[in-house]
Design a protein around this motif. Structure first.
Motif, short mmCIF file in Angstrom:
data_model
loop_
_atom_site.label_atom_id
_atom_site.label_comp_id
_atom_site.label_asym_id
_atom_site.label_seq_id
_atom_site.Cartn_x
_atom_site.Cartn_y
_atom_site.Cartn_z
N GLU A 87 0.83 -1.21 0.00
CA GLU A 87 0.00 0.00 0.00
C GLU A 87 0.86 1.25 0.00
O GLU A 87 0.57 2.24 -0.68
CB GLU A 87 -0.90 -0.03 1.24
N LEU A 88 1.96 1.20 0.77
CA LEU A 88 2.87 2.34 0.87
C LEU A 88 3.48 2.68 -0.49
O LEU A 88 3.63 3.85 -0.84
CB LEU A 88 3.97 1.99 1.87
N PHE A 89 3.77 1.64 -1.26
CA PHE A 89 4.41 1.86 -2.56
C PHE A 89 3.42 2.10 -3.68
O PHE A 89 3.73 2.76 -4.66
CB PHE A 89 5.30 0.65 -2.92
N ASN A 90 2.22 1.58 -3.55
CA ASN A 90 1.28 1.63 -4.68
C ASN A 90 0.14 2.64 -4.54
O ASN A 90 -0.39 3.12 -5.54
CB ASN A 90 0.67 0.24 -4.92
N ASN A 91 -0.27 2.94 -3.30
CA ASN A 91 -1.47 3.77 -3.10
C ASN A 91 -1.21 5.08 -2.36
O ASN A 91 -2.13 5.66 -1.80
CB ASN A 91 -2.55 2.98 -2.34
N TYR A 127 10.35 8.05 -1.04
CA TYR A 127 10.59 7.83 0.38
C TYR A 127 12.06 7.55 0.62
O TYR A 127 12.73 6.91 -0.21
CB TYR A 127 9.80 6.62 0.89
N THR A 128 12.56 8.02 1.75
CA THR A 128 13.91 7.62 2.17
C THR A 128 13.81 6.25 2.86
O THR A 128 12.72 5.80 3.23
CB THR A 128 14.51 8.63 3.15
N ASP A 129 14.97 5.59 3.03
CA ASP A 129 14.99 4.31 3.73
C ASP A 129 14.36 4.43 5.11
O ASP A 129 13.56 3.59 5.53
CB ASP A 129 16.45 3.81 3.90
N ASP A 130 14.74 5.50 5.81
CA ASP A 130 14.25 5.67 7.18
C ASP A 130 12.75 5.92 7.22
O ASP A 130 12.05 5.45 8.14
CB ASP A 130 14.98 6.85 7.86
N GLU A 131 12.22 6.66 6.23
CA GLU A 131 10.78 6.91 6.20
C GLU A 131 9.99 5.62 6.03
O GLU A 131 8.97 5.40 6.69
CB GLU A 131 10.43 7.88 5.06
N ILE A 132 10.49 4.73 5.15
CA ILE A 132 9.82 3.43 4.95
C ILE A 132 9.88 2.62 6.23
O ILE A 132 8.87 2.06 6.68
CB ILE A 132 10.48 2.66 3.79
#
Length: 737
Positions: A73-77, A83-88
């Protein structure tokens, strides 16, 4: 394109390996610990899941699947595309931590019990728990409410209650999932209360088919709910009770239903005062020797009010047997022996008494028939009249009418007519409420006695109520024009409450934009599990300043404040329980009771925020209506575009004002900024539910399933707005002794 897979890290000394989620995107990799461990032989690399024989396999696999869905969902919607690594890691770790907090066993501090005086409440016909939520938010002069029990007939009401109040808030509040009309309901209610005193009862028994004089028109499951609600009041005798209903109840049958409800409330007696009234009626017999039988019947009817359930049924049966005995003695005087054995009229009277004596059994039968009738959807067909006629004939009043007609047809000699009339009169007293009995008693009194009786009436009436109060939810900080009628019963030893003072003025009311603006980041057929930043300047361009001007800092009940306070949206996010429940766990969602038992819990920052999948034509239709600002105004354009609909109405939300009454069907409303229906969370905001209140089970349902299922949208639409309930609770706390 991102890929997601789970892998095992090195085993620890005990032979358990941590499970990690690995995300690959554009040649970059992010690893997130799931904080779960298993033995390596229990993990199937091919299916990316724990094998079925492993301990907690169902729970862990559900969790891993849910975490993968949130990553996708984070990547698609998401509105945000970089996003940075830390944000993910931070966003996914929020889900991981919420899951772990909900599953780990922790030593917590003792619940924060406020200093002050606790008053208890019970929530009947609770649904989602709007009354319960509002009462738990309330606090006044060191007084607060303690939640004892809720009741409803639907499994999803119980599930939503369990998750919110037992699991999330850690309360001991019971839930009785049972039809209030069932014979053992009161016994089960009292068993769950375990002898605890109930100070307040609240609830909204549906009165759709409630009609006058027992002549019900439909005979459905909602027929007797009001009467059974009052039976609970009679048994619990709370200091206050609140009955909520639709505004139409005031004008139903030209206002007679409202008057009947008030009469029934006034007929609830203080059983301690019954002997005084009985003695008064007995004293009237000296001056009315010819009417001693009727006066004795009035005494018996009054004394029935002292009893409940089994004892009350025995007294009712004894009453009819007494009248029947009088008829048996009279029979030889009005007909000969042969006629008494063969005449249809005599048989009607005699068998009518049998039916009345067996009233309890017939009531059970009626209840079963009504249940089966509803289950088979018997309505608007060739069967319905047959069922209605049969059920009508089982009504006590109908039986008495037939007995009266049989007496008329007998043409009794004049010298025995009064005895016949007394028998009919006695039967009519049997079905009267106390208020009507008091009116009959007055006819036997002289002027002095009327004055004396009036004093007894004031003492015997347990509750005071003058008139119902119409409350518009928008007057209490709810961003919705929802008018409801409140019947507030005040026990005679408590201060009288006739209305609930508004908490905001007309100019101070909360707008739709204030309630929903921060949730406006979701499109068609999407679901969000965390909040996203809303840039009003970009979203509204030329009207940004106007929209920002709608946002106000407010108190918890909606009063605008110059300093401190929060916006309505901020209150919704942070919650309105005022930190009272210190051991509250993170909100979660479950599909059903089985999922709850298996610990298949979905933890998220934001719940119930999912849009429906709407076709291209539907979106075009909604867009036209939205731009025209009104469904009626859009009809001509819809017809030209071939997008006309049979739907009776669409409500276009106006950002600067309040929404119309929130109902149970989301397609009735169009978002003020986007051509789409509302999510459950948005409708919950319009009802003033906190975001931490998660609606469980299915989102929606249709067809015949609506009779048996109570999905999220129905839970929201049928609820009492918590801020309205809070205002009611605050007023009671200010006055309760």
């Amino acid at each position: 394109m991102a890929t997601f897979n789970f892998y095992l890290d090195k085993t620890d000394r005990k032979g358990f390996a941590p499970i990690h989620l690995r995300i690959n995107c554009n040649s970059k990799q992010v690893k997130v610990s799931t904080k779960e461990k298993i033995r390596p032989e229990e993990f199937d690399k091919e299916t990316q899941s724990v094998i079925d024989t492993a301990e907690r396999a169902i729970e862990i696999n559900h969790y891993l699947g849910y975490l993968r869905d949130r990553a996708e969902e984070l990547f698609n919607n998401s509105l945000k595309k970089k996003y940075t690594d830390d944000e993910i890691k931070d966003k996914l770790t929020d889900f991981v931590n919420a899951y772990k907090e909900g599953h780990d066993i922790n030593i917590v501090k003792k619940p924060n019990i406020p200093n002050g005086e606790a008053f208890t409440f019970v929530d009947l016909f609770a649904g989602a728990g709007g009354f319960s939520e509002g009462f738990l938010q309330a606090g006044s002069n060191n007084k607060y409410f303690e939640f004892l029990l809720a009741n409803d007939i639907n499994d999803n009401s119980e599930l939503t209650h369990l998750v919110r109040y037992n699991y999330q808030l850690g309360l001991d509040a019971e839930f009785l999932c049972q039809d209030i009309t069932e014979p053992d309901f009161l016994d089960n209610l009292l068993a769950k209360l375990k002898g605890k005193q109930v100070d307040v009862v609240c609830g909204g028994p549906p009165c759709q088919s409630f009609s006058l004089a027992g002549k019900r028109k439909k005979f459905d499951k909602k027929d007797d709910l009001f009467a059974h609600y009052l039976e609970v009041i009679k048994v619990l005798q709370p200091k206050y009770f609140v009955m909520e209903n639709v505004k139409g109840i005031l004008t139903k049958e030209r206002g007679k239903i409202k008057e009947l409800i008030l009469t029934e409330i006034n007929s609830i007696v203080d059983i301690n005062e019954v002997p005084k009234l009985s003695a008064f009626v007995n004293a009237l017999k000296k001056a009315n020797p010819e009417d001693n039988f009727i006066l004795d019947c009035l005494v018996k009817r009054i004394e029935m009010e002292q009893f409940t359930d089994a004892k009350a049924e025995v007294e009712k049966e004894n009453y009819i047997r007494t009248v029947d005995s009088r008829f048996k003695k009279l029979t030889p005087n009005i007909v000969d022996y042969r006629t008494s054995k063969t005449d249809t009229r005599i048989s009607t009277i005699r068998h009518g008494f049998n039916l009345l004596i067996r009233n309890k059994e017939w009531e059970k039968l009626k209840r079963d028939i009504i249940r089966e009738k509803d289950f088979c959807n018997i309505d608007n067909d060739a069967f319905v009249d047959t069922f209605t006629q049969f059920l009508t004939h089982l009504d006590s009043q109908e039986i008495i009418d037939k007995i009266q007609q049989a007496f008329k047809e007998l043409k009794v000699e004049k010298k025995f007519r009064k005895q016949c009339e007394d028998i009919i009169h006695a039967l009519k007293i049997y079905v009267l409420n106390i208020d009507d009995c008091l009116s009959i008693i007055k006819t036997f009194c002289n002027k002095r006695q009327v004055t004396e009786l009036q004093k007894i009436i004031e003492e015997i009436r347990l509750y005071r109520i003058e008139a119902p109060f119409v409350a518009n939810s928008s007057n209490y900080g709810v961003p919705q024009n929802r008018e409801r009628v409140l019947f507030i019963g005040c026990r005679k030893d408590q201060k009288f409450i006739s209305e609930i003072p508004a908490t905001v003025t007309e100019e101070e009311k909360v707008s739709v934009f204030e309630a929903l603006y921060d949730l406006d980041f979701i499109g068609n057929d999407e679901e969000a599990h965390h909040y996203q930043l809303i840039d009003i300047s970009k979203q509204y361009n030329g009207t940004a300043n106007k929209m920002k001007g709608l946002l106000k800092t407010r108190s918890i009940e909606g009063k605008p404040l110059a300093k401190k306070g929060k916006t309505f949206a901020e209150w919704s996010r942070s919650g309105r329980l005022n930190g009272r429940f210190t051991n509250t766990t993170n909100p979660f969602y479950v599909r059903n009771a089985e999922a709850l038992d298996n610990n298949q819990k979905d933890y998220a920052v934001l719940h119930n925020h999912k849009t429906s999948k709407q076709g291209e034509d539907v979106i075009k239709r909604l867009d036209i209506i939205l731009k025209e600002g009104d469904y009626k105004n859009a009809q001509e354009k819809l017809n030209k575009c071939g997008l006309a609909s049979n739907k009776r109405n669409y409500n276009v939300l106006k950002p600067e004002s309040q929404s119309p009454t929130v109902m149970t069907i989301p397609d009735d409303y169009i978002h003020y900024n986007t051509p789409r229906a509302l999510t459950v969370r948005e409708m919950a905001r319009l009802q003033s539910f906190d975001d931490s209140f998660v609606f469980q089970g299915k989102r929606s349902t249709g067809g015949n399933n609506r009779k048996s299922e109570l999905p999220q949208y129905t839970l929201v639409g049928n609820a009492v707005p918590p801020l309205l309930a809070r205002a009611v609770a605050m007023e009671i706390l200010k006055n309760i002794k």
